[in-house]
Design a protein around this motif. Structure first.
Motif, PDB file in Angstrom:
ATOM      1  N   TRP A 189       0.842  -1.187   0.000  1.00  6.77           N
ATOM      2  CA  TRP A 189       0.000   0.000   0.000  1.00  6.77           C
ATOM      3  C   TRP A 189       0.874   1.232   0.000  1.00  6.77           C
ATOM      4  O   TRP A 189       2.016   1.200   0.427  1.00  6.77           O
ATOM      5  CB  TRP A 189      -0.989   0.023   1.158  1.00  6.77           C
ATOM      6  CG  TRP A 189      -0.397  -0.029   2.531  1.00  6.77           C
ATOM      7  CD1 TRP A 189      -0.095   1.030   3.336  1.00  6.77           C
ATOM      8  CD2 TRP A 189      -0.045  -1.196   3.276  1.00  6.77           C
ATOM      9  NE1 TRP A 189       0.415   0.604   4.524  1.00  6.77           N
ATOM     10  CE2 TRP A 189       0.464  -0.773   4.515  1.00  6.77           C
ATOM     11  CE3 TRP A 189      -0.102  -2.562   3.010  1.00  6.77           C
ATOM     12  CZ2 TRP A 189       0.901  -1.653   5.493  1.00  6.77           C
ATOM     13  CZ3 TRP A 189       0.345  -3.431   3.986  1.00  6.77           C
ATOM     14  CH2 TRP A 189       0.827  -2.977   5.204  1.00  6.77           C
ATOM     15  N   VAL A 190       0.313   2.304  -0.524  1.00  7.01           N
ATOM     16  CA  VAL A 190       1.079   3.543  -0.620  1.00  7.01           C
ATOM     17  C   VAL A 190       1.033   4.282   0.715  1.00  7.01           C
ATOM     18  O   VAL A 190       0.107   4.119   1.505  1.00  7.01           O
ATOM     19  CB  VAL A 190       0.565   4.457  -1.758  1.00  7.01           C
ATOM     20  CG1 VAL A 190       0.703   3.775  -3.103  1.00  7.01           C
ATOM     21  CG2 VAL A 190      -0.872   4.876  -1.526  1.00  7.01           C
ATOM     22  N   THR A 191       2.059   5.070   0.964  1.00  6.95           N
ATOM     23  CA  THR A 191       2.160   5.936   2.139  1.00  6.95           C
ATOM     24  C   THR A 191       2.490   7.337   1.634  1.00  6.95           C
ATOM     25  O   THR A 191       2.795   7.517   0.443  1.00  6.95           O
ATOM     26  CB  THR A 191       3.269   5.452   3.088  1.00  6.95           C
ATOM     27  OG1 THR A 191       4.534   5.607   2.453  1.00  6.95           O
ATOM     28  CG2 THR A 191       3.060   3.991   3.505  1.00  6.95           C
ATOM     29  N   PRO A 192       2.465   8.327   2.500  1.00  7.96           N
ATOM     30  CA  PRO A 192       2.843   9.667   2.045  1.00  7.96           C
ATOM     31  C   PRO A 192       4.255   9.724   1.450  1.00  7.96           C
ATOM     32  O   PRO A 192       4.538  10.557   0.591  1.00  7.96           O
ATOM     33  CB  PRO A 192       2.740  10.517   3.311  1.00  7.96           C
ATOM     34  CG  PRO A 192       1.719   9.812   4.145  1.00  7.96           C
ATOM     35  CD  PRO A 192       1.947   8.344   3.866  1.00  7.96           C
ATOM     36  N   GLU A 193       5.133   8.813   1.873  1.00  8.08           N
ATOM     37  CA  GLU A 193       6.502   8.794   1.378  1.00  8.08           C
ATOM     38  C   GLU A 193       6.666   8.037   0.061  1.00  8.08           C
ATOM     39  O   GLU A 193       7.744   8.034  -0.532  1.00  8.08           O
ATOM     40  CB  GLU A 193       7.440   8.170   2.424  1.00  8.08           C
ATOM     41  CG  GLU A 193       7.546   8.964   3.706  1.00  8.08           C
ATOM     42  CD  GLU A 193       6.392   8.697   4.668  1.00  8.08           C
ATOM     43  OE1 GLU A 193       5.739   7.635   4.558  1.00  8.08           O
ATOM     44  OE2 GLU A 193       6.121   9.572   5.509  1.00  8.08           O
ATOM     45  N   THR A 194       5.635   7.380  -0.426  1.00  7.46           N
ATOM     46  CA  THR A 194       5.711   6.591  -1.659  1.00  7.46           C
ATOM     47  C   THR A 194       5.981   7.500  -2.853  1.00  7.46           C
ATOM     48  O   THR A 194       5.310   8.517  -3.030  1.00  7.46           O
ATOM     49  CB  THR A 194       4.399   5.816  -1.886  1.00  7.46           C
ATOM     50  OG1 THR A 194       4.153   4.989  -0.744  1.00  7.46           O
ATOM     51  CG2 THR A 194       4.470   4.951  -3.129  1.00  7.46           C
ATOM     52  N   SER A 195       6.952   7.117  -3.650  1.00  4.78           N
ATOM     53  CA  SER A 195       7.295   7.929  -4.826  1.00  4.78           C
ATOM     54  C   SER A 195       6.180   7.845  -5.876  1.00  4.78           C
ATOM     55  O   SER A 195       5.390   6.902  -5.898  1.00  4.78           O
ATOM     56  CB  SER A 195       8.605   7.437  -5.443  1.00  4.78           C
ATOM     57  OG  SER A 195       8.419   6.177  -6.055  1.00  4.78           O
TER      58      SER A 195
END
Length: 58
Positions: A17-23
């Protein structure tokens, strides 16, 4: 992107899953905010299993 894998006691699976830090490149690769996958060999067993939603409260 966070990744986790299943334990030996459960069906082999992978979650992402994506996080705020995911590019942006990783977001484009995943294509959705969350992905669940299981090994093909478990597909029939998982297809016949009852699904139950659950929430983990940390």
């Amino acid at each position: 992107m966070r990744r986790t894998t299943g334990s030996r006691a459960s069906a082999p699976r992978a979650l992402a899953w994506v996080t705020p830090e995911t590019s942006e490149a990783d977001r484009a690769f995943v294509g959705t905010p969350r992905v669940h996958a299981i090994e093909y060999g478990w597909l029939a067993s998982m297809g016949n299993a009852a699904a139950r939603p659950s929430e983990l409260h940390a």
